[in-house]
Design a protein around this motif. Structure first.
Motif, PDB file in Angstrom:
ATOM      1  N   ALA A 177     -61.701 155.067  60.806  1.00  0.00           N
ATOM      2  CA  ALA A 177     -62.619 154.111  61.433  1.00  0.00           C
ATOM      3  C   ALA A 177     -63.049 154.691  62.775  1.00  0.00           C
ATOM      4  N   THR A 178     -64.349 154.811  62.979  1.00  0.00           N
ATOM      5  CA  THR A 178     -64.873 155.355  64.231  1.00  0.00           C
ATOM      6  C   THR A 178     -65.635 154.273  64.981  1.00  0.00           C
ATOM      7  N   ASP A 179     -65.670 154.392  66.325  1.00  0.00           N
ATOM      8  CA  ASP A 179     -66.382 153.402  67.136  1.00  0.00           C
ATOM      9  C   ASP A 179     -67.809 153.871  67.413  1.00  0.00           C
ATOM     10  N   GLN A 180     -68.490 153.171  68.318  1.00  0.00           N
ATOM     11  CA  GLN A 180     -69.894 153.497  68.602  1.00  0.00           C
ATOM     12  C   GLN A 180     -70.056 154.824  69.325  1.00  0.00           C
ATOM     13  N   TYR A 181     -68.966 155.355  69.887  1.00  0.00           N
ATOM     14  CA  TYR A 181     -69.016 156.649  70.577  1.00  0.00           C
ATOM     15  C   TYR A 181     -68.502 157.780  69.685  1.00  0.00           C
ATOM     16  N   ASP A 182     -68.244 157.482  68.413  1.00  0.00           N
ATOM     17  CA  ASP A 182     -67.783 158.450  67.412  1.00  0.00           C
ATOM     18  C   ASP A 182     -66.339 158.900  67.619  1.00  0.00           C
ATOM     19  N   TYR A 183     -65.540 158.152  68.375  1.00  0.00           N
ATOM     20  CA  TYR A 183     -64.108 158.418  68.456  1.00  0.00           C
ATOM     21  C   TYR A 183     -63.408 157.713  67.289  1.00  0.00           C
ATOM     22  N   ILE A 184     -62.376 158.350  66.763  1.00  0.00           N
ATOM     23  CA  ILE A 184     -61.614 157.744  65.666  1.00  0.00           C
ATOM     24  C   ILE A 184     -60.585 156.789  66.265  1.00  0.00           C
ATOM     25  N   VAL A 185     -60.708 155.512  65.951  1.00  0.00           N
ATOM     26  CA  VAL A 185     -59.819 154.502  66.519  1.00  0.00           C
ATOM     27  C   VAL A 185     -58.652 154.162  65.596  1.00  0.00           C
ATOM     28  N   ALA A 186     -58.765 154.515  64.321  1.00  0.00           N
ATOM     29  CA  ALA A 186     -57.669 154.238  63.383  1.00  0.00           C
ATOM     30  C   ALA A 186     -57.858 155.095  62.143  1.00  0.00           C
ATOM     31  N   HIS A 187     -56.748 155.378  61.453  1.00  0.00           N
ATOM     32  CA  HIS A 187     -56.817 156.103  60.184  1.00  0.00           C
ATOM     33  C   HIS A 187     -55.696 155.591  59.283  1.00  0.00           C
ATOM     34  N   ARG A 188     -55.839 155.853  57.989  1.00  0.00           N
ATOM     35  CA  ARG A 188     -54.854 155.385  57.016  1.00  0.00           C
ATOM     36  C   ARG A 188     -54.806 156.370  55.844  1.00  0.00           C
ATOM     37  N   VAL A 189     -53.608 156.864  55.537  1.00  0.00           N
ATOM     38  CA  VAL A 189     -53.402 157.730  54.370  1.00  0.00           C
ATOM     39  C   VAL A 189     -53.142 156.836  53.165  1.00  0.00           C
ATOM     40  N   LEU A 190     -53.934 157.010  52.106  1.00  0.00           N
ATOM     41  CA  LEU A 190     -53.849 156.130  50.937  1.00  0.00           C
ATOM     42  C   LEU A 190     -52.915 156.748  49.898  1.00  0.00           C
ATOM     43  N   GLU A 191     -51.717 156.192  49.783  1.00  0.00           N
ATOM     44  CA  GLU A 191     -50.747 156.630  48.785  1.00  0.00           C
ATOM     45  C   GLU A 191     -50.682 155.577  47.687  1.00  0.00           C
ATOM     46  N   GLN A 192     -51.101 155.964  46.488  1.00  0.00           N
ATOM     47  CA  GLN A 192     -51.175 155.029  45.357  1.00  0.00           C
ATOM     48  C   GLN A 192     -51.997 153.802  45.748  1.00  0.00           C
ATOM     49  N   GLU A 193     -53.095 154.037  46.424  1.00  0.00           N
ATOM     50  CA  GLU A 193     -53.926 152.959  46.951  1.00  0.00           C
ATOM     51  C   GLU A 193     -55.382 153.396  46.892  1.00  0.00           C
ATOM     52  N   HIS A 194     -56.262 152.453  46.541  1.00  0.00           N
ATOM     53  CA  HIS A 194     -57.686 152.745  46.495  1.00  0.00           C
ATOM     54  C   HIS A 194     -58.348 152.318  47.802  1.00  0.00           C
ATOM     55  N   GLU A 195     -59.561 152.853  48.024  1.00  0.00           N
ATOM     56  CA  GLU A 195     -60.274 152.525  49.254  1.00  0.00           C
ATOM     57  C   GLU A 195     -60.502 151.021  49.382  1.00  0.00           C
ATOM     58  N   VAL A 196     -60.814 150.374  48.269  1.00  0.00           N
ATOM     59  CA  VAL A 196     -61.111 148.946  48.326  1.00  0.00           C
ATOM     60  C   VAL A 196     -59.894 148.138  48.788  1.00  0.00           C
ATOM     61  N   LYS A 266     -76.838 153.153  60.630  1.00  0.00           N
ATOM     62  CA  LYS A 266     -75.919 153.765  61.594  1.00  0.00           C
ATOM     63  C   LYS A 266     -74.644 154.282  60.927  1.00  0.00           C
ATOM     64  N   HIS A 267     -74.330 153.727  59.760  1.00  0.00           N
ATOM     65  CA  HIS A 267     -73.083 154.090  59.081  1.00  0.00           C
ATOM     66  C   HIS A 267     -73.040 155.571  58.721  1.00  0.00           C
ATOM     67  N   ALA A 268     -74.192 156.204  58.545  1.00  0.00           N
ATOM     68  CA  ALA A 268     -74.228 157.613  58.154  1.00  0.00           C
ATOM     69  C   ALA A 268     -73.553 158.519  59.177  1.00  0.00           C
ATOM     70  N   ALA A 269     -73.402 158.051  60.427  1.00  0.00           N
ATOM     71  CA  ALA A 269     -72.771 158.877  61.462  1.00  0.00           C
ATOM     72  C   ALA A 269     -71.321 159.210  61.118  1.00  0.00           C
ATOM     73  N   VAL A 270     -70.650 158.347  60.371  1.00  0.00           N
ATOM     74  CA  VAL A 270     -69.243 158.614  60.052  1.00  0.00           C
ATOM     75  C   VAL A 270     -69.119 159.826  59.130  1.00  0.00           C
ATOM     76  N   GLU A 271     -70.157 160.113  58.341  1.00  0.00           N
ATOM     77  CA  GLU A 271     -70.138 161.313  57.500  1.00  0.00           C
ATOM     78  C   GLU A 271     -70.104 162.572  58.367  1.00  0.00           C
ATOM     79  N   SER A 272     -70.830 162.536  59.484  1.00  0.00           N
ATOM     80  CA  SER A 272     -70.794 163.656  60.421  1.00  0.00           C
ATOM     81  C   SER A 272     -69.417 163.807  61.046  1.00  0.00           C
TER      82      SER A 272
END
Length: 328
Positions: A177-196, A266-272
């Motif tokens: 998860a990135t904020d409006q300044y493109d810093y990553i504020v949180a992350h999660r490793v998905l083990e036996q878990e889907h994105e949804v 604006k969501h496309a920025a997270v791909e960058s």
């Protein structure tokens, strides 16, 4: 905020049930030599010869499997029978020598730990012998849940996200998860878990950690579910969560509001941001074990944020220097 996921590959080779069986045989023979070293235990003098025969038989089975020609299924079954015979001989010998291994390992706690490791790889060997027999001899289709993609990194998952080239990744998905300044504020490793399934825990974690009101959060369609929309809408001022499939009149009107369209673009920025993470070594984890995998992801995110901070400070100082030069 913008939320999206990407696959992080683990340090494994491309799996097939016969080369994973070879890995198990090789590891078992290696551990046996360490356990019985200096002990007067007979019957394991030809371990190098067994490994050579197993490797040659595995190579022969692989060539037959990928090659063409007439009666291919019959030739594959014949090569599989030869390979299974050699591997089962090793497996039977391991079981017959179990009491000798226990005696040899009792002299040292290190050897006792090696014996426990040997038991793990012996189970892996038996599992893949059964898979080879069922798939190549009996012609069964193995359910995905029964498959293992690495005996050394058993957490590894088969990730196929529908990208161009029919690409397959072997590892785990990571959501950031990135904020409006493109810093990553949180992350999660998905083990036996889907994105949804990760959307709610990730957003709850952000709310508890920062204790701030979130103006907007955008997802792609991979995070869509009716439950996610119902649960996440009270947590943010604007939830940008496009629906999969057809939309009714109200849903269509909701997704065509000016604010929804603006933040969806604006969501496309997270791909960058993900591309930057990949170029800063977070495309493949060289470490071993799931604990080190999680640590590697965390260090990669920290490194990205430090790099972003340094870049922002550099740009800010450069602009100040230019303003002073113009003023002079």
């Amino acid at each position: 905020m913008k939320v999206d996921g990407f696959p992080l590959q683990s340090n494994v080779h491309f799996p097939s049930d016969y080369n994973l069986t070879l890995d198990a045989v090789r590891k078992c023979l290696s551990l046996v030599q360490k356990i019985i070293k200096g002990q007067n235990i007979k019957g394991w003098r030809k371990h190098r010869d067994w490994l050579r025969k197993t490797r040659n038989s595995c190579r022969n089975l692989g060539k037959v499997s990928v090659g063409g020609g007439k009666h291919k299924s019959t030739r594959i079954a014949g090569a599989a029978v030869d390979y299974l015979g050699i591997c089962r001989e090793v497996s039977d010998k391991l079981k017959k020598s179990a009491s000798d291994f226990l005696t040899a390992s009792s002299v040292s706690p290190v050897r006792m730990a090696l014996l426990l490791e040997l038991d793990t790889y012996e189970k892996m060997l038996d599992k893949h012998l059964d898979l080879i027999f069922r798939r190549l001899i009996k012609g069964e289709v193995i359910p995905h849940a029964e498959k293992l993609f690495s005996i050394f990194e058993p957490y590894t998952e088969w990730i196929k996200k529908g990208k161009s080239g029919n690409r397959v990744d072997l590892g785990l998905n990571v959501v950031i998860a990135t904020d409006q300044y493109d810093y990553i504020v949180a992350h999660r490793v998905l083990e036996q878990e889907h994105e949804v399934e990760s959307a709610q825990p990730l957003l709850n974690h952000i709310k508890q950690r920062y204790n701030l009101q979130i103006a907007s959060v955008s997802f792609d369609k991979g995070f869509w579910s009716p439950e996610n929309r119902t649960t996440l809408e009270p947590l943010v001022d604007l939830l940008v969560l496009p629906k999969k499939g057809r939309r009714n009149i109200l849903e269509n009107a909701r997704e065509h509001t000016e604010a929804f369209i603006h933040y969806r673009h604006k969501h496309a920025a997270v791909e960058s941001n993900i591309n930057c993470l990949n170029h800063h070594s977070l495309d493949r984890c060289p470490d071993r074990g799931i604990g080190h995998f999680r640590s590697y992801v965390s260090l990669g995110v920290l490194g990205y944020n430090l790099h972003k901070l340094g870049h922002d400070l550099f740009i800010k100082n450069t602009r100040k220097r230019k303003r002073r030069q113009l003023a002079a």
